[in-house]
Scaffold this motif. Structure first.
Motif, PDB file in Angstrom:
ATOM      1  N   ALA A   1      24.317  12.632 -13.075  1.00 51.27           N
ATOM      2  CA  ALA A   1      24.040  12.240 -11.697  1.00 51.27           C
ATOM      3  C   ALA A   1      22.581  12.547 -11.362  1.00 51.27           C
ATOM      4  CB  ALA A   1      24.959  12.988 -10.738  1.00 51.27           C
ATOM      5  N   CYS A   2      21.981  11.669 -10.593  1.00 48.52           N
ATOM      6  CA  CYS A   2      20.599  11.872 -10.157  1.00 48.52           C
ATOM      7  C   CYS A   2      20.519  13.131  -9.292  1.00 48.52           C
ATOM      8  CB  CYS A   2      20.137  10.658  -9.363  1.00 48.52           C
ATOM      9  SG  CYS A   2      18.508  10.860  -8.629  1.00 48.52           S
ATOM     10  N   PRO A   3      19.543  14.002  -9.561  1.00 45.96           N
ATOM     11  CA  PRO A   3      19.425  15.215  -8.750  1.00 45.96           C
ATOM     12  C   PRO A   3      19.262  14.926  -7.257  1.00 45.96           C
ATOM     13  CG  PRO A   3      17.976  15.342 -10.655  1.00 45.96           C
ATOM     14  CD  PRO A   3      18.555  13.968 -10.642  1.00 45.96           C
ATOM     15  N   LEU A   4      18.554  13.865  -6.917  1.00 42.56           N
ATOM     16  CA  LEU A   4      18.389  13.531  -5.499  1.00 42.56           C
ATOM     17  C   LEU A   4      19.730  13.182  -4.849  1.00 42.56           C
ATOM     18  CD1 LEU A   4      15.082  11.462  -5.686  1.00 42.56           C
ATOM     19  CD2 LEU A   4      15.380  13.765  -4.758  1.00 42.56           C
ATOM     20  N   THR A   5      20.567  12.469  -5.583  1.00 43.13           N
ATOM     21  CA  THR A   5      21.903  12.138  -5.067  1.00 43.13           C
ATOM     22  C   THR A   5      22.728  13.402  -4.898  1.00 43.13           C
ATOM     23  OG1 THR A   5      21.841   9.977  -6.149  1.00 43.13           O
ATOM     24  CG2 THR A   5      24.010  10.801  -5.503  1.00 43.13           C
ATOM     25  N   VAL A   6      22.686  14.273  -5.887  1.00 45.56           N
ATOM     26  CA  VAL A   6      23.433  15.537  -5.836  1.00 45.56           C
ATOM     27  C   VAL A   6      22.969  16.374  -4.654  1.00 45.56           C
ATOM     28  CG1 VAL A   6      23.908  17.707  -7.049  1.00 45.56           C
ATOM     29  CG2 VAL A   6      23.924  15.535  -8.313  1.00 45.56           C
ATOM     30  N   TRP A   7      21.657  16.508  -4.496  1.00 46.34           N
ATOM     31  CA  TRP A   7      21.127  17.320  -3.395  1.00 46.34           C
ATOM     32  C   TRP A   7      21.480  16.720  -2.036  1.00 46.34           C
ATOM     33  CZ3 TRP A   7      15.712  17.523  -6.043  1.00 46.34           C
ATOM     34  CH2 TRP A   7      15.775  18.379  -7.151  1.00 46.34           C
ATOM     35  N   GLU A   8      21.399  15.400  -1.940  1.00 47.01           N
ATOM     36  CA  GLU A   8      21.780  14.764  -0.668  1.00 47.01           C
ATOM     37  C   GLU A   8      23.250  15.020  -0.367  1.00 47.01           C
ATOM     38  OE1 GLU A   8      22.419  10.523   1.570  1.00 47.01           O
ATOM     39  OE2 GLU A   8      21.507  10.486  -0.428  1.00 47.01           O
ATOM     40  N   ASP A   9      24.098  14.851  -1.372  1.00 47.83           N
ATOM     41  CA  ASP A   9      25.533  15.089  -1.179  1.00 47.83           C
ATOM     42  C   ASP A   9      25.805  16.531  -0.757  1.00 47.83           C
ATOM     43  OD1 ASP A   9      26.120  12.475  -1.787  1.00 47.83           O
ATOM     44  OD2 ASP A   9      26.696  12.887  -3.861  1.00 47.83           O
ATOM     45  N   ILE A  10      25.143  17.485  -1.397  1.00 45.89           N
ATOM     46  CA  ILE A  10      25.314  18.892  -1.030  1.00 45.89           C
ATOM     47  C   ILE A  10      24.881  19.105   0.417  1.00 45.89           C
ATOM     48  CG2 ILE A  10      24.429  21.229  -1.435  1.00 45.89           C
ATOM     49  CD1 ILE A  10      24.362  20.459  -4.461  1.00 45.89           C
ATOM     50  N   ALA A  11      23.747  18.527   0.776  1.00 43.77           N
ATOM     51  CA  ALA A  11      23.238  18.685   2.141  1.00 43.77           C
ATOM     52  C   ALA A  11      24.169  18.036   3.171  1.00 43.77           C
ATOM     53  CB  ALA A  11      21.837  18.083   2.249  1.00 43.77           C
ATOM     54  N   ARG A  12      24.893  17.006   2.753  1.00 43.89           N
ATOM     55  CA  ARG A  12      25.828  16.336   3.662  1.00 43.89           C
ATOM     56  C   ARG A  12      27.221  16.962   3.614  1.00 43.89           C
ATOM     57  NH1 ARG A  12      23.047  12.435   5.950  1.00 43.89           N
ATOM     58  NH2 ARG A  12      21.557  11.224   4.728  1.00 43.89           N
ATOM     59  N   GLY A  13      27.436  17.895   2.680  1.00 41.94           N
ATOM     60  CA  GLY A  13      28.693  18.619   2.655  1.00 41.94           C
ATOM     61  C   GLY A  13      29.734  18.157   1.665  1.00 41.94           C
ATOM     62  N   GLY A  14      29.377  17.304   0.711  1.00 38.51           N
ATOM     63  CA  GLY A  14      30.372  16.904  -0.282  1.00 38.51           C
ATOM     64  C   GLY A  14      29.838  15.885  -1.255  1.00 38.51           C
ATOM     65  N   ALA A  15      30.433  15.849  -2.446  1.00 37.98           N
ATOM     66  CA  ALA A  15      30.014  14.915  -3.490  1.00 37.98           C
ATOM     67  C   ALA A  15      30.753  13.602  -3.362  1.00 37.98           C
ATOM     68  CB  ALA A  15      30.270  15.529  -4.864  1.00 37.98           C
ATOM     69  N   ARG A  16      30.110  12.551  -3.843  1.00 37.90           N
ATOM     70  CA  ARG A  16      30.716  11.214  -3.880  1.00 37.90           C
ATOM     71  C   ARG A  16      30.751  10.756  -5.326  1.00 37.90           C
ATOM     72  NH1 ARG A  16      26.879  10.409   0.701  1.00 37.90           N
ATOM     73  NH2 ARG A  16      28.086  10.914   2.528  1.00 37.90           N
ATOM     74  N   PRO A  17      31.705   9.905  -5.700  1.00 38.22           N
ATOM     75  CA  PRO A  17      31.852   9.532  -7.104  1.00 38.22           C
ATOM     76  C   PRO A  17      30.826   8.525  -7.618  1.00 38.22           C
ATOM     77  CG  PRO A  17      33.515   8.437  -5.792  1.00 38.22           C
ATOM     78  CD  PRO A  17      32.784   9.390  -4.880  1.00 38.22           C
ATOM     79  N   GLU A  18      30.161   7.764  -6.728  1.00 35.06           N
ATOM     80  CA  GLU A  18      29.258   6.725  -7.222  1.00 35.06           C
ATOM     81  C   GLU A  18      27.804   7.165  -7.123  1.00 35.06           C
ATOM     82  OE1 GLU A  18      31.231   5.355  -4.372  1.00 35.06           O
ATOM     83  OE2 GLU A  18      29.753   5.705  -2.848  1.00 35.06           O
ATOM     84  N   SER A  19      26.943   6.431  -7.820  1.00 35.08           N
ATOM     85  CA  SER A  19      25.518   6.737  -7.808  1.00 35.08           C
ATOM     86  C   SER A  19      24.888   6.330  -6.479  1.00 35.08           C
ATOM     87  CB  SER A  19      24.813   5.990  -8.944  1.00 35.08           C
ATOM     88  OG  SER A  19      24.798   4.600  -8.674  1.00 35.08           O
ATOM     89  N   PHE A  20      23.686   6.806  -6.262  1.00 41.67           N
ATOM     90  CA  PHE A  20      22.923   6.485  -5.059  1.00 41.67           C
ATOM     91  C   PHE A  20      22.792   4.978  -4.882  1.00 41.67           C
ATOM     92  CE2 PHE A  20      18.729   5.353  -3.384  1.00 41.67           C
ATOM     93  CZ  PHE A  20      18.757   5.954  -2.141  1.00 41.67           C
ATOM     94  N   VAL A  21      22.363   4.278  -5.936  1.00 41.65           N
ATOM     95  CA  VAL A  21      22.142   2.836  -5.833  1.00 41.65           C
ATOM     96  C   VAL A  21      23.458   2.113  -5.600  1.00 41.65           C
ATOM     97  CG1 VAL A  21      21.323   0.790  -7.058  1.00 41.65           C
ATOM     98  CG2 VAL A  21      20.026   2.913  -7.190  1.00 41.65           C
TER      99      VAL A  21
END
Length: 122
Positions: free
Chosen positions: A60-80
């Motif tokens: 997973a892209c680190p930016l996607t991971v960090w955004e998900d953490i900042a929003r409070g949860g992970a999502r199964p798909e990529s940013f794009v």
């Protein structure tokens, strides 16, 4: 607020990758010299190569991971994939996006050969 800042940076990276290659193609046709800047071209290649490698390795892209953490949860798909679905109401398997990333990286690499970067003459 941090998640939105990460999102803005992520969009900037996507814009750099997509618009960068298109600008090189257009600039080659129109004789723009700035598109031959080696730093720009190799930074562009590095950016898309990193994205393609992440996708091929299933990371997973680190930016996607960090955004998900900042929003409070992970999502199964990529940013794009997430934003394509959101903006275009289009959904495709992650493998389609991986193929797209790899194809874009190969097009960027081929463009380096076809429209080579040049150092400024002194």
């Amino acid at each position: 607020m941090i998640a939105d800042a990460i999102l803005a940076v992520h969009f900037g990276v996507v814009l750099f990758i997509v618009a960068g290659l298109l600008a090189v193609w257009l600039g080659a046709a129109l004789g723009w010299q700035w598109i031959r800047n080696p730093r720009l071209r190799y930074a562009h290649l590095g950016a898309i190569a990193y994205v393609a490698a992440e996708a091929l390795l299933g990371i997973a892209c680190p930016l996607t991971v960090w955004e998900d953490i900042a929003r409070g949860g992970a999502r199964p798909e990529s940013f794009v994939a997430r934003w394509f679905r959101y903006l275009l109401f289009y959904q495709a398997p992650e493998s389609a996006f991986t193929a797209l990333y790899v194809a874009w990286a190969l097009a960027t690499l081929a463009t380096l050969r076809l429209v080579p970067p040049r150092k400024k003459a002194r």
